[in-house]
Design an enzyme around this catalytic site. Structure first.
Site, short mmCIF file in Angstrom:
data_model
loop_
_atom_site.label_atom_id
_atom_site.label_comp_id
_atom_site.label_asym_id
_atom_site.label_seq_id
_atom_site.Cartn_x
_atom_site.Cartn_y
_atom_site.Cartn_z
N PRO A 2 0.81 -1.21 0.00
CA PRO A 2 0.00 0.00 0.00
C PRO A 2 0.85 1.27 0.00
O PRO A 2 2.04 1.24 0.29
CB PRO A 2 -0.79 -0.11 1.30
CG PRO A 2 0.16 -0.79 2.23
CD PRO A 2 0.94 -1.77 1.36
N PRO A 36 2.77 -6.66 1.64
CA PRO A 36 4.20 -6.97 1.54
C PRO A 36 5.06 -5.75 1.86
O PRO A 36 4.79 -4.65 1.38
CB PRO A 36 4.37 -7.42 0.09
CG PRO A 36 3.25 -6.77 -0.65
CD PRO A 36 2.11 -6.65 0.33
N ARG A 41 4.89 2.19 0.92
CA ARG A 41 5.52 3.49 0.71
C ARG A 41 4.74 4.54 1.47
O ARG A 41 3.52 4.60 1.37
CB ARG A 41 5.54 3.84 -0.77
CG ARG A 41 6.58 3.01 -1.51
CD ARG A 41 6.41 3.13 -2.99
NE ARG A 41 6.11 1.77 -3.45
CZ ARG A 41 5.69 1.48 -4.66
NH1 ARG A 41 5.48 2.42 -5.53
NH2 ARG A 41 5.47 0.24 -5.00
N ARG A 72 -8.57 -7.76 -0.65
CA ARG A 72 -8.56 -8.10 0.77
C ARG A 72 -9.99 -8.01 1.32
O ARG A 72 -10.77 -7.18 0.90
CB ARG A 72 -7.63 -7.17 1.54
CG ARG A 72 -6.17 -7.39 1.13
CD ARG A 72 -5.28 -6.25 1.58
NE ARG A 72 -3.92 -6.45 1.12
CZ ARG A 72 -3.46 -6.03 -0.05
NH1 ARG A 72 -4.25 -5.39 -0.89
NH2 ARG A 72 -2.21 -6.25 -0.40
#
Length: 126
Positions: A2, A36, A41, A72
């Protein structure tokens, strides 16, 4: 993904300690197990021109968006959002006590097809 994006009024640039916030946000997001680490960022866009409410006080605002890829569950997104907003409120608690401050946070799920990216950083974390 994300991406954690902060829009922050420039009048709290020194007090906001956004590098400190990012140092907490990134590992917190990674710890959820649904994002992950290599894709996380965090960044800020400083806003130098704004008006809040009646414009009569030295108001400050921080709006945060977490942009995530699709797929998700609502439950996992809500849990991650609640955990992240608690972290955000804790980070800004002292500033909230000392001045007029508006905090807001939203999660934006990107379209599953109209989302293009390339990242060779993931290989470092395999």
């Amino acid at each position: 993904m994300p991406h954690f994006i902060v829009e922050c009024s420039d009048n709290i640039r020194e007090e906001a300690d956004l590098p400190g916030l990012f140092a907490k946000v990134n590992p917190t997001l990674a710890a959820t197990g649904i994002f992950p680490l290599a894709g996380i960022r965090s960044r800020v866009h400083w806003v130098d021109t704004w008006q809040m409410a009646d414009g009569q006080h030295d108001y400050a605002s921080v709006h945060m968006t977490l942009k995530i890829g699709a797929g998700r569950s609502l439950e996992s997104r809500q849990q991650a959002g609640e955990m992240l907003f608690e972290l955000i409120k804790t980070h800004f608690a002292a500033l909230m006590e000392s001045r007029l401050l508006a905090l807001s946070f939203e999660i934006e799920e990107l379209h599953p097809t109209l989302n293009f990216k390339q990242n060779n950083v993931h290989a470092l974390f395999k």
